[in-house]
Motif scaffolding. Structure first.
Motif, PDB file in Angstrom:
ATOM      1  N   ASP A   1       0.841  -1.185   0.000  1.00 17.06           N
ATOM      2  CA  ASP A   1       0.000   0.000   0.000  1.00 17.06           C
ATOM      3  C   ASP A   1       0.890   1.254   0.000  1.00 17.06           C
ATOM      4  O   ASP A   1       1.830   1.354   0.789  1.00 17.06           O
ATOM      5  CB  ASP A   1      -0.910  -0.044   1.231  1.00 17.06           C
ATOM      6  CG  ASP A   1      -1.766   1.181   1.363  1.00 17.06           C
ATOM      7  OD1 ASP A   1      -1.578   1.921   2.339  1.00 17.06           O
ATOM      8  OD2 ASP A   1      -2.626   1.368   0.492  1.00 17.06           O
ATOM      9  N   VAL A   2       0.570   2.175  -0.878  1.00 20.39           N
ATOM     10  CA  VAL A   2       1.378   3.390  -1.020  1.00 20.39           C
ATOM     11  C   VAL A   2       1.415   4.177   0.278  1.00 20.39           C
ATOM     12  O   VAL A   2       2.473   4.626   0.722  1.00 20.39           O
ATOM     13  CB  VAL A   2       0.828   4.287  -2.150  1.00 20.39           C
ATOM     14  CG1 VAL A   2       1.554   5.626  -2.187  1.00 20.39           C
ATOM     15  CG2 VAL A   2       0.942   3.597  -3.487  1.00 20.39           C
ATOM     16  N   ARG A   3       0.278   4.337   0.921  1.00 18.93           N
ATOM     17  CA  ARG A   3       0.222   5.141   2.149  1.00 18.93           C
ATOM     18  C   ARG A   3       1.149   4.582   3.219  1.00 18.93           C
ATOM     19  O   ARG A   3       1.905   5.316   3.848  1.00 18.93           O
ATOM     20  CB  ARG A   3      -1.208   5.217   2.680  1.00 18.93           C
ATOM     21  CG  ARG A   3      -1.342   6.112   3.909  1.00 18.93           C
ATOM     22  CD  ARG A   3      -2.779   6.269   4.356  1.00 18.93           C
ATOM     23  NE  ARG A   3      -3.615   6.856   3.359  1.00 18.93           N
ATOM     24  CZ  ARG A   3      -3.773   8.168   3.173  1.00 18.93           C
ATOM     25  NH1 ARG A   3      -3.098   9.005   3.908  1.00 18.93           N
ATOM     26  NH2 ARG A   3      -4.582   8.630   2.259  1.00 18.93           N
ATOM     27  N   MET A   4       1.149   3.281   3.420  1.00 17.56           N
ATOM     28  CA  MET A   4       2.006   2.677   4.447  1.00 17.56           C
ATOM     29  C   MET A   4       3.483   2.840   4.100  1.00 17.56           C
ATOM     30  O   MET A   4       4.302   3.110   4.962  1.00 17.56           O
ATOM     31  CB  MET A   4       1.659   1.203   4.639  1.00 17.56           C
ATOM     32  CG  MET A   4       0.286   0.977   5.248  1.00 17.56           C
ATOM     33  SD  MET A   4       0.009   1.896   6.784  1.00 17.56           S
ATOM     34  CE  MET A   4       1.237   1.184   7.828  1.00 17.56           C
ATOM     35  N   ARG A   5       3.838   2.687   2.805  1.00 13.99           N
ATOM     36  CA  ARG A   5       5.231   2.841   2.386  1.00 13.99           C
ATOM     37  C   ARG A   5       5.746   4.248   2.665  1.00 13.99           C
ATOM     38  O   ARG A   5       6.832   4.420   3.185  1.00 13.99           O
ATOM     39  CB  ARG A   5       5.382   2.536   0.894  1.00 13.99           C
ATOM     40  CG  ARG A   5       5.458   1.086   0.572  1.00 13.99           C
ATOM     41  CD  ARG A   5       6.088   0.811  -0.791  1.00 13.99           C
ATOM     42  NE  ARG A   5       5.860   1.809  -1.806  1.00 13.99           N
ATOM     43  CZ  ARG A   5       4.920   1.748  -2.742  1.00 13.99           C
ATOM     44  NH1 ARG A   5       4.099   0.714  -2.783  1.00 13.99           N
ATOM     45  NH2 ARG A   5       4.791   2.681  -3.643  1.00 13.99           N
ATOM     46  N   VAL A   6       4.940   5.259   2.334  1.00 14.19           N
ATOM     47  CA  VAL A   6       5.430   6.628   2.525  1.00 14.19           C
ATOM     48  C   VAL A   6       5.422   7.027   3.994  1.00 14.19           C
ATOM     49  O   VAL A   6       6.292   7.764   4.445  1.00 14.19           O
ATOM     50  CB  VAL A   6       4.673   7.655   1.649  1.00 14.19           C
ATOM     51  CG1 VAL A   6       4.909   7.394   0.183  1.00 14.19           C
ATOM     52  CG2 VAL A   6       3.203   7.710   1.967  1.00 14.19           C
TER      53      VAL A   6
ATOM     54  N   GLY B   1       8.832   7.963   6.625  1.00 10.92           N
ATOM     55  CA  GLY B   1       8.937   9.208   7.376  1.00 10.92           C
ATOM     56  C   GLY B   1       8.219  10.398   6.757  1.00 10.92           C
ATOM     57  O   GLY B   1       8.350  11.517   7.234  1.00 10.92           O
ATOM     58  N   TYR B   2       7.460  10.171   5.696  1.00 11.63           N
ATOM     59  CA  TYR B   2       6.714  11.258   5.062  1.00 11.63           C
ATOM     60  C   TYR B   2       5.340  11.415   5.704  1.00 11.63           C
ATOM     61  O   TYR B   2       4.816  10.492   6.323  1.00 11.63           O
ATOM     62  CB  TYR B   2       6.517  10.976   3.573  1.00 11.63           C
ATOM     63  CG  TYR B   2       7.783  10.964   2.773  1.00 11.63           C
ATOM     64  CD1 TYR B   2       8.431  12.147   2.440  1.00 11.63           C
ATOM     65  CD2 TYR B   2       8.318   9.771   2.329  1.00 11.63           C
ATOM     66  CE1 TYR B   2       9.593  12.135   1.685  1.00 11.63           C
ATOM     67  CE2 TYR B   2       9.483   9.742   1.572  1.00 11.63           C
ATOM     68  CZ  TYR B   2      10.110  10.932   1.251  1.00 11.63           C
ATOM     69  OH  TYR B   2      11.252  10.911   0.504  1.00 11.63           O
ATOM     70  N   ARG B   3       4.742  12.587   5.537  1.00 15.92           N
ATOM     71  CA  ARG B   3       3.346  12.815   5.914  1.00 15.92           C
ATOM     72  C   ARG B   3       2.578  12.986   4.615  1.00 15.92           C
ATOM     73  O   ARG B   3       2.560  14.075   4.043  1.00 15.92           O
ATOM     74  CB  ARG B   3       3.231  14.058   6.797  1.00 15.92           C
ATOM     75  CG  ARG B   3       3.871  13.831   8.161  1.00 15.92           C
ATOM     76  CD  ARG B   3       3.789  15.035   9.062  1.00 15.92           C
ATOM     77  NE  ARG B   3       2.488  15.680   9.021  1.00 15.92           N
ATOM     78  CZ  ARG B   3       2.323  16.994   9.168  1.00 15.92           C
ATOM     79  NH1 ARG B   3       3.339  17.778   9.363  1.00 15.92           N
ATOM     80  NH2 ARG B   3       1.113  17.505   9.130  1.00 15.92           N
ATOM     81  N   PRO B   4       1.956  11.923   4.106  1.00 20.33           N
ATOM     82  CA  PRO B   4       1.402  11.952   2.748  1.00 20.33           C
ATOM     83  C   PRO B   4       0.078  12.695   2.622  1.00 20.33           C
ATOM     84  O   PRO B   4      -0.733  12.758   3.533  1.00 20.33           O
ATOM     85  CB  PRO B   4       1.195  10.468   2.434  1.00 20.33           C
ATOM     86  CG  PRO B   4       0.945   9.857   3.766  1.00 20.33           C
ATOM     87  CD  PRO B   4       1.801  10.622   4.736  1.00 20.33           C
ATOM     88  N   ARG B   5      -0.097  13.284   1.447  1.00 19.68           N
ATOM     89  CA  ARG B   5      -1.375  13.863   1.017  1.00 19.68           C
ATOM     90  C   ARG B   5      -1.560  13.415  -0.429  1.00 19.68           C
ATOM     91  O   ARG B   5      -0.628  13.481  -1.225  1.00 19.68           O
ATOM     92  CB  ARG B   5      -1.312  15.392   1.090  1.00 19.68           C
ATOM     93  CG  ARG B   5      -2.595  16.061   0.607  1.00 19.68           C
ATOM     94  CD  ARG B   5      -2.476  17.587   0.590  1.00 19.68           C
ATOM     95  NE  ARG B   5      -1.965  18.028  -0.699  1.00 19.68           N
ATOM     96  CZ  ARG B   5      -0.833  18.669  -0.907  1.00 19.68           C
ATOM     97  NH1 ARG B   5      -0.031  18.959   0.098  1.00 19.68           N
ATOM     98  NH2 ARG B   5      -0.451  19.036  -2.113  1.00 19.68           N
ATOM     99  N   PHE B   6      -2.737  12.928  -0.771  1.00 20.25           N
ATOM    100  CA  PHE B   6      -2.996  12.429  -2.115  1.00 20.25           C
ATOM    101  C   PHE B   6      -3.923  13.378  -2.860  1.00 20.25           C
ATOM    102  O   PHE B   6      -4.876  13.889  -2.292  1.00 20.25           O
ATOM    103  CB  PHE B   6      -3.641  11.038  -2.058  1.00 20.25           C
ATOM    104  CG  PHE B   6      -2.726   9.985  -1.518  1.00 20.25           C
ATOM    105  CD1 PHE B   6      -1.890   9.285  -2.364  1.00 20.25           C
ATOM    106  CD2 PHE B   6      -2.687   9.693  -0.163  1.00 20.25           C
ATOM    107  CE1 PHE B   6      -1.033   8.311  -1.873  1.00 20.25           C
ATOM    108  CE2 PHE B   6      -1.838   8.726   0.340  1.00 20.25           C
ATOM    109  CZ  PHE B   6      -1.013   8.031  -0.523  1.00 20.25           C
ATOM    110  N   GLU B   7      -3.619  13.596  -4.127  1.00 24.05           N
ATOM    111  CA  GLU B   7      -4.488  14.355  -5.017  1.00 24.05           C
ATOM    112  C   GLU B   7      -4.751  13.502  -6.251  1.00 24.05           C
ATOM    113  O   GLU B   7      -3.852  12.789  -6.717  1.00 24.05           O
ATOM    114  CB  GLU B   7      -3.846  15.683  -5.423  1.00 24.05           C
ATOM    115  CG  GLU B   7      -3.721  16.656  -4.274  1.00 24.05           C
ATOM    116  CD  GLU B   7      -3.156  17.999  -4.703  1.00 24.05           C
ATOM    117  OE1 GLU B   7      -3.017  18.252  -5.914  1.00 24.05           O
ATOM    118  OE2 GLU B   7      -2.839  18.794  -3.804  1.00 24.05           O
ATOM    119  N   TYR B   8      -5.972  13.576  -6.746  1.00 28.37           N
ATOM    120  CA  TYR B   8      -6.374  12.767  -7.889  1.00 28.37           C
ATOM    121  C   TYR B   8      -6.864  13.658  -9.020  1.00 28.37           C
ATOM    122  O   TYR B   8      -7.534  14.656  -8.775  1.00 28.37           O
ATOM    123  CB  TYR B   8      -7.509  11.812  -7.499  1.00 28.37           C
ATOM    124  CG  TYR B   8      -7.113  10.787  -6.485  1.00 28.37           C
ATOM    125  CD1 TYR B   8      -6.727   9.517  -6.882  1.00 28.37           C
ATOM    126  CD2 TYR B   8      -7.111  11.083  -5.127  1.00 28.37           C
ATOM    127  CE1 TYR B   8      -6.356   8.564  -5.948  1.00 28.37           C
ATOM    128  CE2 TYR B   8      -6.742  10.136  -4.189  1.00 28.37           C
ATOM    129  CZ  TYR B   8      -6.363   8.880  -4.607  1.00 28.37           C
ATOM    130  OH  TYR B   8      -5.986   7.938  -3.685  1.00 28.37           O
TER     131      TYR B   8
END
Length: 72
Positions: free
Chosen positions: A1-6, A10-17
């Motif tokens: 899963d992308v969210r778990m990897r980032v 150590g990143y704080r992810p935000r996704f845009e579609y």
């Protein structure tokens, strides 16, 4: 899963579609076993680090518009 990897990196992810509907090309019709003409949804997902605003990962997905359920 992308969210778990980032998050694990150590990143704080935000996704845009970005979602675009369009006519499938020959290769997509063949790969997705679509009739002629067929509409596909092209979905671009960009994962950003909230702290820096830098893109971490870009993913492109194409699928049959009749089978896709968009939730937001």
């Amino acid at each position: 899963d992308v969210r778990m990897r980032v998050v694990d990196a150590g990143y704080r992810p935000r996704f845009e579609y970005v979602v675009k509907g369009r006519t499938a090309d020959d290769a997509e019709r063949s790969l997705l076993e679509l009739a002629i003409p067929a509409v596909v949804l092209e979905v671009w997902r960009v994962c950003f680090d909230n702290r820096t605003g830098e893109p971490i990962e870009v993913t492109k997905m194409v699928d049959d518009a009749r089978r896709v359920e968009l939730r937001y």
